[in-house]
Design a protein around this motif. Structure first.
Motif, PDB file in Angstrom:
ATOM      1  N   VAL A 247       8.575   3.253  -5.308  1.00 37.37           N
ATOM      2  CA  VAL A 247       8.414   1.991  -6.050  1.00 37.37           C
ATOM      3  C   VAL A 247       8.094   2.393  -7.488  1.00 37.37           C
ATOM      4  O   VAL A 247       7.102   3.077  -7.740  1.00 37.37           O
TER       5      VAL A 247
ATOM      6  N   SER B  71      13.156  -6.638  -7.351  1.00 36.58           N
ATOM      7  CA  SER B  71      13.197  -5.874  -6.107  1.00 36.58           C
ATOM      8  C   SER B  71      14.602  -5.654  -5.571  1.00 36.58           C
ATOM      9  O   SER B  71      15.571  -6.200  -6.085  1.00 36.58           O
TER      10      SER B  71
ATOM     11  N   TYR C  61      12.897  -4.659   0.252  1.00 37.46           N
ATOM     12  CA  TYR C  61      11.490  -4.663  -0.172  1.00 37.46           C
ATOM     13  C   TYR C  61      11.071  -6.085  -0.562  1.00 37.46           C
ATOM     14  O   TYR C  61      11.534  -6.617  -1.564  1.00 37.46           O
TER      15      TYR C  61
ATOM     16  N   GLU D 290       4.395  -7.370  -0.302  1.00 37.41           N
ATOM     17  CA  GLU D 290       3.816  -6.053  -0.590  1.00 37.41           C
ATOM     18  C   GLU D 290       2.653  -6.178  -1.578  1.00 37.41           C
ATOM     19  O   GLU D 290       1.650  -5.473  -1.459  1.00 37.41           O
TER      20      GLU D 290
ATOM     21  N   THR E 142       4.232   1.788   1.054  1.00 35.64           N
ATOM     22  CA  THR E 142       5.615   1.381   1.286  1.00 35.64           C
ATOM     23  C   THR E 142       6.250   2.072   2.494  1.00 35.64           C
ATOM     24  O   THR E 142       5.983   3.242   2.767  1.00 35.64           O
TER      25      THR E 142
ATOM     26  N   LEU F  38       9.562   2.104   2.667  1.00 35.13           N
ATOM     27  CA  LEU F  38      10.936   2.349   2.211  1.00 35.13           C
ATOM     28  C   LEU F  38      11.372   3.776   2.555  1.00 35.13           C
ATOM     29  O   LEU F  38      10.572   4.715   2.465  1.00 35.13           O
TER      30      LEU F  38
END
Length: 590
Positions: free
Chosen positions: A356, A400, A404, A409, A447, A449
């Motif tokens: 991020v 974003s 995400y 978040e 995260t 991700l």
């Protein structure tokens, strides 16, 4: 890095083609946009204002309209408080004109982006009380202002909220509690118990619907509310609402009417941007007219844009429109500098490797942080926050990627912020400077991700050979307009195109013209509007400088391309020819 996918949704495309008198290719494009029934397709192609949803289905719309009617009849002072972007200015315009038509004693206030920040605040509420205001109506904001609205109630103000943003919530032990503000009426389709069937409308459409309910109460012909359609359409596109269902009808209708618009300021803005002879599309709303309105809220005061829309004097409108267009040009320059600085920051600090991205540009004008975040997101294909320094501390905007959910978040680390809000794809925040590193660290620690999420996915509608293209087919694709979020311009692909030659066009060098062949009898011209330097560099890296120069000069070589593209009809000096616009490309040896 990119991964290309060809859509594989099934249907009887020949049958759909027969029903609507269209080609199977266009039928496939509709199916790719998740339309499954003949009824849905009929509405998609030919939906009209009679297909719009009943505004009375909006929770609290009737209640709010009754309150406002009472206030108007009692001669009470009403104030509109909106956001400062296109949707906010548009909402304010519709509410102001609609309330005036009902005989209201109404004025408006747009928070200053720098001095006030987003939405309604204590200072604006105190000011309203001092000015003898009885009732405040918010538009495109207010849903997250529980404390401020409670304060307004304590001062004896009546507050009606109209908004479309996500409802704030608290999560404890997997139980979600939604936090609605204590307003006299809350009109927002995202409320769980709101029976309005389409949740994805912008703030301007919410107030357009509200004014329709109010007009019913005042027995004003609904035809009159149609004067707001082009403004509601522009706001829908500029707020990046999905262009399907009701939004599609509204934007289509707004674009149809814009040439005859009675809004003198809008006409002046079209002329200031030399669009008077062009066929206007959603592109012109989103990338030319909308940004001019946005520029005032970013660099001076959004009041200027609202005053342009409300102005009836042609000459004054011309001056105001030209001033906004010049302001937008200045904003573009600032953005270009900001994008360069953001890339330099990420590469020099090593933060470009984060999952991020948090970009700290202390001297960047806070109003363009969101645009820079958007450009960085496109470049790195990662979620991005751009943070700037202000008098009160740090402010930031985030943009974003699909994988995400930005607002959720941020909700996990709310202790980092003084204030924050947003939705899955975008967010805004303010925080203290000493929280910056903690913010970056927590976002990246939390995260989920993966590297796979950062691979850009290119969704191709149809693998369509260039030999299949015809003027009538390209014309038929216009049935699918307006294009935008969730109704993107069709994307086609063809493998194995031979490059017969190319040349850089224009003084900026940002445009490349290629001459391609499918290896048999079909030749076609192609345009590439990305960075031509980057394209040529990539070609050299792929095949070496010498071979790349042979390609450029049109000499025999061994380099072919796969491309994704959309086709268009190019008209030049009365001559028409089919060309393709390349979106993505891959070089290959043959």
């Amino acid at each position: 890095m990119e991964k290309w996918f060809v859509a594989s949704k099934r249907a009887d495309f020949n049958k759909i083609g027969e029903v609507f008198h269209i080609s199977p290719v266009t039928a496939r494009l509709m199916r790719n946009r998740d339309l499954t029934t003949i009824e849905e397709m009929q509405r998609y192609l030919y939906g009209s204002l009679s297909d719009l949803y009943d505004p009375h289905l909006l929770k609290d719309a009737d209640k709010g309209a009754e309150i406002i009617k009472e206030k108007i009849e009692a001669g009470k002072k009403i104030r509109i408080i909106s956001d400062y972007d296109v949707d906010g200015v548009s909402s304010n315009y519709i509410l102001y004109q609609g309330l005036k038509r009902c005989g209201a004693d109404v004025d408006y206030k747009i928070p200053d982006r720098v001095e006030d920040g987003y939405g309604i605040n204590e200072h604006l509420i105190e000011q309203a009380a001092e000015d003898g205001i009885d009732t405040i109506i918010t538009c495109d904001n207010g849903i997250a202002a529980s404390a401020q609205i409670a304060y307004g109630n304590s001062l004896g103000l009546t507050i009606v909220v109209t908004d479309h943003h996500d409802i704030p919530f608290q999560k404890e032990n997997d139980e979600i509690t939604y936090l609605l503000p204590p307003a006299a009426a809350v009109i927002n389709p995202k409320q769980k118990d709101c029976s309005y069937p389409f949740k994805s409308i912008c703030g301007a459409v919410v107030v357009y619907k509200f004014i329709q309910v109010l007009y019913d109460l005042f027995q004003i012909d609904q035809k009159e509310s149609e004067a707001f359609l082009e403004i509601a359409a522009m706001a829908t596109v500029c707020d990046v609402m999905p262009l399907f269902d009701e939004n599609r009808i509204l934007v289509k209708e707004g674009l149809r009417r814009i040439r005859q618009t009675e809004i003198v300021g809008l006409q002046a803005l079209i002329e200031a941007n030399h669009l008077e002879d062009k066929k206007l599309s959603s592109y012109h709303f989103g990338f030319i007219l909308g940004p001019c309105i946005n520029a005032s809220g970013r660099l001076t005061s959004a009041k200027e844009a609202l005053e342009l829309l409300l102005c009836k004097d042609k000459e004054i409108c011309r001056q105001k429109a030209e001033a906004l267009t010049a302001l937008n040009a200045e904003r573009k320059e600032m953005t270009a500098d900001g994008v360069k600085a953001a890339k330099a920051y990420l590469e020099s600090t090593g933060h470009a490797k984060d999952k991020v991205l948090v970009v700290y540009l202390p001297d960047c004008h806070e109003s363009i942080a969101g645009i820079i975040a958007g450009r960085m997101k496109e470049y790195y294909h990662k979620p991005v926050f751009v943070i700037t320094r202000t008098k009160e501390g740090l402010k930031g905007s985030g943009r974003s990627i699909e994988a995400y959910h930005m607002y959720q978040e941020m909700n996990k680390i709310k202790e980092c912020f003084d204030k924050f809000g947003g939705h899955p794809m975008a967010a805004g925040l303010s925080m203290q400077e000493d929280r910056l590193e903690e913010f970056r660290e927590k976002l990246n620690t939390n995260t989920m991700l993966t590297e796979e999420d950062f691979v850009e996915k290119v969704h191709i509608d149809v693998a369509l050979p260039i030999s299949y293209l015809s003027e009538s087919l390209i014309k038929e694709f216009e049935l699918l307009e307006p294009f935008g979020n969730e109704n993107t311009k069709p994307l086609f692909a063809q493998k194995d195109l031979y490059i017969k030659g190319m040349r850089v066009l224009g003084t900026t060098g940002r445009c490349l013209k290629l001459f391609l062949s499918d290896g048999s009898q079909t030749n076609i011209e192609a345009m590439y509007f990305g960075e031509s330097d980057g394209f040529l560099e990539e070609l050299s890296c792929f095949c070496g400088k010498e071979e790349a120069q042979r390609v450029q000069r049109g000499l025999p070589h061994h380099i072919w391309m796969d491309v994704t593209y959309y086709p268009q009809i190019n008209e030049w000096r009365g001559q028409k020819n089919i060309q393709i616009v390349i979106q993505n490309y891959r070089f290959k040896h043959q």
